[in-house]
Design a protein around this motif. Structure first.
Motif, PDB file in Angstrom:
ATOM      1  N   GLY A 148      57.705  91.818  11.922  1.00  0.00           N
ATOM      2  CA  GLY A 148      59.016  91.449  12.447  1.00  0.00           C
ATOM      3  C   GLY A 148      59.975  92.625  12.451  1.00  0.00           C
ATOM      4  N   SER A 149      59.978  93.408  11.369  1.00  0.00           N
ATOM      5  CA  SER A 149      60.825  94.608  11.318  1.00  0.00           C
ATOM      6  C   SER A 149      60.383  95.635  12.351  1.00  0.00           C
ATOM      7  N   LEU A 150      59.064  95.802  12.494  1.00  0.00           N
ATOM      8  CA  LEU A 150      58.545  96.776  13.452  1.00  0.00           C
ATOM      9  C   LEU A 150      58.935  96.401  14.882  1.00  0.00           C
ATOM     10  N   PHE A 151      58.730  95.137  15.244  1.00  0.00           N
ATOM     11  CA  PHE A 151      59.100  94.686  16.589  1.00  0.00           C
ATOM     12  C   PHE A 151      60.605  94.807  16.811  1.00  0.00           C
ATOM     13  N   SER A 152      61.395  94.458  15.793  1.00  0.00           N
ATOM     14  CA  SER A 152      62.854  94.538  15.929  1.00  0.00           C
ATOM     15  C   SER A 152      63.304  95.972  16.159  1.00  0.00           C
ATOM     16  N   ILE A 153      62.714  96.920  15.418  1.00  0.00           N
ATOM     17  CA  ILE A 153      63.094  98.317  15.568  1.00  0.00           C
ATOM     18  C   ILE A 153      62.666  98.860  16.934  1.00  0.00           C
ATOM     19  N   LEU A 154      61.494  98.438  17.417  1.00  0.00           N
ATOM     20  CA  LEU A 154      61.050  98.895  18.738  1.00  0.00           C
ATOM     21  C   LEU A 154      61.957  98.360  19.838  1.00  0.00           C
ATOM     22  N   VAL A 155      62.345  97.078  19.737  1.00  0.00           N
ATOM     23  CA  VAL A 155      63.283  96.514  20.711  1.00  0.00           C
ATOM     24  C   VAL A 155      64.631  97.225  20.618  1.00  0.00           C
ATOM     25  N   CYS A 156      65.080  97.469  19.398  1.00  0.00           N
ATOM     26  CA  CYS A 156      66.349  98.177  19.192  1.00  0.00           C
ATOM     27  C   CYS A 156      66.306  99.570  19.818  1.00  0.00           C
ATOM     28  N   SER A 174      70.548  96.649  18.136  1.00  0.00           N
ATOM     29  CA  SER A 174      70.858  97.727  19.088  1.00  0.00           C
ATOM     30  C   SER A 174      72.354  97.793  19.358  1.00  0.00           C
ATOM     31  N   LEU A 175      73.022  96.633  19.404  1.00  0.00           N
ATOM     32  CA  LEU A 175      74.481  96.636  19.591  1.00  0.00           C
ATOM     33  C   LEU A 175      75.166  97.326  18.414  1.00  0.00           C
ATOM     34  N   MET A 176      74.630  97.122  17.233  1.00  0.00           N
ATOM     35  CA  MET A 176      75.192  97.749  16.044  1.00  0.00           C
ATOM     36  C   MET A 176      74.894  99.249  15.994  1.00  0.00           C
TER      37      MET A 176
END
Length: 423
Positions: A206-214, A284-286
């Protein structure tokens, strides 16, 4: 009147005091860091060890509801029942055990004992009809007993492990039937209500996918915004207003971006809740202001002579920017981006607001699947009352710290490898 020598001595003494204050501050910071790391590592290192109990399992055809005169196929073994196999084998650990005591023995093992018994016979079909030793996962309480983290001196009514279970466990341990090996399941299992089975695979993905999307969202937008503001935008009140707001957004609490994700991404656009897709866009907004500021600083660091030389050779403003200025500023931009992503990796509040705090016992295969994240997993486990989750929290923090250190090292290596030194 103060003479010159006395005046210089006072200045030198003041300088020495200032140096002493600085050294004291550094020593205190290192001391606090050492205490923090010692506490985390001393509590969490045991989570990387898992306790098994070796039990003689009787693969009697009668308990498996199979024909004893016919060798079963793999499909037959796959469809067989193994609960009675386990119960009969547990009862054999104490020939005089009554029904309640057999239940106590069963509770000494993780609830997946049926699957482990089944996996063994599927891997070793020749053991059908035999009594063979099989490693079964111990319960989280006995795992803590074996690791020395369980208070055995408490009265029995205040313990989750009763005296009978401790006696059986101690006897098995004295016979060498209790072993501890590296806990691979901590990295391969998803979350679980049982501490001995809980792992970080779901939250890690979940962290990996979130960082890639970010990264996919924030980096191109931030880079284009920085290029426009630094190289093409006219200097007027509007651009000054934009620059001030970018700097202000970098200081906005992260929970505000979580509210933005909740109110816009989920409520307005209807994106799936508790997914790394929404988490990555929110992060990503942050991260955007941080990357924009880093990219602009890198563009400013490129000497004006580079631009002037390119323009003098006949290059257009666009060609000068894309072929010379931006490539030379990329090391600083990339290092700033990685630092921004490392900050996003450790965020919890925005992800809690968009629902990534839910219990997820499956490993996500894409950013559209429900998942948690490493910081949220730490929060979830820290709220659990079971003693086995205490070491899991510290171990998860260790993994997160290693992840963050590697990201920051990557940023420094990129900067040192590709950074240009201007004379």
């Amino acid at each position: 009147m103060i003479n010159r020598e006395e005046f210089l001595n006072k200045r030198y003494k003041a300088e020495k005091r200032f140096q002493m204050y600085g050294k004291t501050a550094i020593i205190l910071a290192l001391l606090f860091l050492a205490v923090f790391l010692f506490k985390i590592f001393s509590t969490g290192y045991t989570a990387f060890q898992k306790t098994w109990i070796i039990v003689p399992i009787n693969y009697d055809p009668e308990f498996m509801y199979l024909d004893a005169d016919q060798k079963p196929s793999i499909e037959d073994l796959q469809d067989s029942e193994y609960f009675d196999v386990g119960i009969e084998s547990f009862a054999a650990l104490d020939q005089n055990a009554n029904e309640d005591q057999i239940t106590d023995i069963k509770r000494m093992f993780a609830f997946i004992f049926e699957e482990e018994i089944k996996d063994h016979i599927l891997s070793n079909p020749d053991d059908f009809g035999k009594i063979v030793e099989v490693k079964l996962t111990a319960s989280d309480d006995l795992d803590q007993v074996f690791k020395g983290n369980y208070p055995r001196d408490l009265p029995e009514e205040r313990r989750r492990v009763n005296d009978y279970q401790l006696n059986i466990f101690d006897r098995l341990n004295s016979e060498g039937k209790v072993v501890s090996n590296f806990n691979f399941s901590f990295f391969t299992n998803a979350d679980s209500r049982e501490a001995e089975l809980a792992g970080i695979a779901s939250s890690f993905m979940g962290s990996l996918f979130s960082i890639l999307v970010c990264l996919a969202v924030s980096f191109p937008v931030a880079l284009l915004a920085a290029i426009y503001l630094e190289e093409f935008a006219p200097k007027n009140r509007l651009t000054d207003f934009i620059e001030v707001n970018i700097n202000n957004l970098a200081a906005v609490p992260s929970i505000v971006f979580g509210l933005l994700g909740l109110g816009v991404l989920l409520a307005v656009f209807g994106l799936p809740r508790s997914t790394p897709l929404v988490g990555g866009i929110t992060l990503s907004l942050m991260t955007l202001p941080t990357i924009i500021i880093a990219a602009r600083a890198s563009l400013k660091a490129v000497p004006p002579s580079i631009r002037e030389a390119a323009l003098a050779m006949g290059a257009s403003k666009m060609q000068t920017t894309l072929h010379h200025t931006v490539p030379l500023s990329l090391p600083g931009t990339l290092s700033g981006t990685i630092i921004g992503l490392a900050q996003a990796l450790g965020e919890t509040a925005p992800l809690i607001l968009i629902g990534m705090v839910a219990f997820v016992n499956t490993i996500p295969g894409s950013p559209m699947d429900p998942a948690a994240s490493l910081p949220v997993q730490i929060y979830i486990w820290a709220e659990s009352a079971e003693r086995g989750f205490v070491e899991k929290v510290s171990a998860c923090i260790m993994v997160l710290l290693i992840f963050l250190v590697l990201m920051n090292l990557a940023a420094q290596m990129i900067r040192h490898k590709f950074e240009k030194k201007w004379n």
